[in-house]
Enzyme design. Structure first.
Site, mmCIF file in Angstrom:
data_model
loop_
_atom_site.group_PDB
_atom_site.id
_atom_site.type_symbol
_atom_site.label_atom_id
_atom_site.label_comp_id
_atom_site.label_asym_id
_atom_site.label_seq_id
_atom_site.Cartn_x
_atom_site.Cartn_y
_atom_site.Cartn_z
ATOM 1 N N GLU A 230 -11.400 130.125 13.680
ATOM 2 C CA GLU A 230 -12.496 129.513 14.412
ATOM 3 C C GLU A 230 -13.345 128.788 13.310
ATOM 4 O O GLU A 230 -13.673 129.264 12.136
ATOM 5 C CB GLU A 230 -13.437 130.118 15.243
ATOM 6 C CG GLU A 230 -14.618 129.672 15.859
ATOM 7 C CD GLU A 230 -15.618 130.500 16.398
ATOM 8 O OE1 GLU A 230 -16.620 130.241 16.843
ATOM 9 O OE2 GLU A 230 -15.027 131.800 16.563
ATOM 10 N N GLU A 235 -23.572 124.581 14.812
ATOM 11 C CA GLU A 235 -24.213 125.581 16.040
ATOM 12 C C GLU A 235 -25.626 125.318 15.784
ATOM 13 O O GLU A 235 -26.215 125.738 14.615
ATOM 14 C CB GLU A 235 -23.724 127.145 15.781
ATOM 15 C CG GLU A 235 -22.226 127.325 15.963
ATOM 16 C CD GLU A 235 -22.020 128.829 16.167
ATOM 17 O OE1 GLU A 235 -21.815 129.253 17.446
ATOM 18 O OE2 GLU A 235 -21.971 129.529 15.059
#
Length: 452
Positions: A230, A235
């Site tokens: 990932e 974020e």
């Protein structure tokens, strides 16, 4: 990220992932354009589309309307075990706007946090498609990925996350014969937390060993997890942001069993073959407390551009850097202010090792292969994920507050933002910030230096 989980949220009654396809709702993917660039003045527009993850969809018996899963509990008649559940249940099409609060306009994707229709939907996770039946695979090494984001309406506790994972382009159809829904219906999710809240994994149910959540009325944890590498490009909320690579020893999508999965869902966080923590760059955590936020250098009250560069060639990844553009001004990432980290303003293996020592964190990143192993995953192509979620495990405090909450905030790396340690409780944000929205737009991709 420190405590990521698959974005099930509070879903509509019966929402779950399954592997066959129903006929009650037509599946029509929202259209979204994006650009491939060879130079800032030479970009080609691509006609893309997005699909919602299958974990959000209504799943029912293949011959009617009976839910296979309601609240956070399986229908034991239809789903007595993993294989029988896959045979009995189908997932249906999605009403993107009315049910899930997902809309597109030109090159923009808007995700609404809470959407009320016949039920209540919380958050969403979407994927960029190459065609109606295949996810688009991005070859990141040697290239840069740029996008605009408006997260001015995202408060403490929410996460507008844009990231890449090594999902199969077809959603797992070729690997798993019982998966006949595929990418068209958003199947095949995986990430570095080896999520165990997925209702179906590898073409079978995740019924056996399922434990309903104690604080999420629509989620639970099963006996299987779905793992893969990932790359968290972004974020963030209006308070804080981070970008973070998470390598796995096996980069491609693969399943795991129970607590051997590690990650957020398991009793031993580091038991699996993936790095659940990653090597994060959060400007606030790096000591630059006035760089990002409303009215700061990167002013989150206004839209801005994020450009992430993946330095290297072939399968060799040597550095990940990020800069920003706002109001026509290029804003470079500042160097860390911590004494042992002042020479760094990007992610390299040397930085990651030094950061783990400075912050007294377990260096799972290096143990799992660091940037070399991250590059191995990128070389096979990665799927773009665009999402909005809240955190039933750690209230997003790992992103925007002091974490762990009992840590000395003055200790290196423990304060990640200014949000209160009591903030981010899902029941609170789902009530007070139901109208929160994130907008991703103007995606550009090409060789380093080609987008801006």
């Amino acid at each position: 990220m420190f405590s990521k989980f698959a974005l099930t949220g509070s879903l509509l009654a019966g929402a779950v992932n399954a592997q066959g396809v129903g006929t009650q709702q037509t599946e029509t993917h929202p259209q979204m354009t994006w650009q491939s660039c060879t130079s800032p003045s030479s970009c080609t527009t691509n006609q893309g589309e997005v699909v919602i993850d299958s974990n959000w969809r209504w799943v029912h018996d293949k011959d009617g309307y009976v839910n296979c899963y309601t609240g956070n509990t399986w229908n034991t008649t239809l789903c007595p075990d993993d294989k029988t559940c896959a045979a009995n249940c189908v997932l249906d099409g999605a009403d993107y706007s009315s049910t899930y609060g997902i809309t597109t306009s030109g090159n923009a994707l808007s995700l609404q946090f809470v959407t009320q229709s016949s039920g209540k939907n919380i958050g969403s996770r979407t994927y960029l498609m190459e065609s109606s039946t295949k996810y688009h695979l991005f070859d990141l090494i040697g290239n840069e990925f740029a996008f605009d984001v408006d997260l001015s309406k995202l408060p403490c506790g929410l996460n507008g996350a844009l990231y890449f994972v090594t999902m199969d382009a077809d959603g797992g159809m070729a690997k798993y014969s019982t998966n006949t829904a595929g990418a068209e219906y958003g199947t095949g999710y995986c990430d570095s937390q080896c999520p165990r809240d997925l209702k179906f994994i590898n073409g079978q149910g995740n019924v056996e060993g399922w434990t309903p959540s104690t604080n999420d009325a629509n989620a639970g944890v099963g006996g299987l997890g779905s793992c893969c590498s990932e790359m968290d490009v972004w974020e963030a909320n209006s308070m804080d942001m981070a970008y973070t690579p998470h390598p796995c020893e096996t980069a491609a999508q693969h399943s795991c069993n129970a607590d051997e999965c590690g990650g957020t869902y398991s009793s031993s966080r580091y038991a699996g073959d993936c790095d659940p923590d990653g090597c994060d760059w959060n400007p606030f955590r790096m000591g630059n407390k006035d760089f990002y936020g409303s009215g700061d250098t990167v002013d989150t009250s206004q839209k801005f551009t994020v450009v992430t560069q993946f330095h290297g060639s072939g399968s060799s990844l040597t550095e990940i850097s990020q800069y920003y553009i706002q109001g026509g001004t290029k804003i470079q990432q500042p160097n860390s202010t911590w004494p042992t980290l002042t020479g760094y303003n990007s992610i390299t293996d040397d930085f990651c090792k030094a950061q783990k020592v400075e912050f007294n964190d377990t260096d799972v990143f290096s143990e799992k292969g660091g940037l070399a192993q991250m590059g191995a995953g990128m070389a096979d192509g990665m799927v773009l994920v665009m999402s909005l979620w809240d955190d039933h495990y750690a209230n997003m405090l790992w992103l925007d507050s002091t974490y762990p909450v009992d840590a000395d905030a003055s200790s290196p790396g423990k304060q990640r933002g200014t949000c209160a340690t009591t903030s981010g409780v899902p029941a609170d944000v789902e009530s007070s910030d139901a109208s929160a929205t994130v907008i991703y737009s103007n995606i550009k991709f090409g060789p380093i230096g080609a987008t801006y």
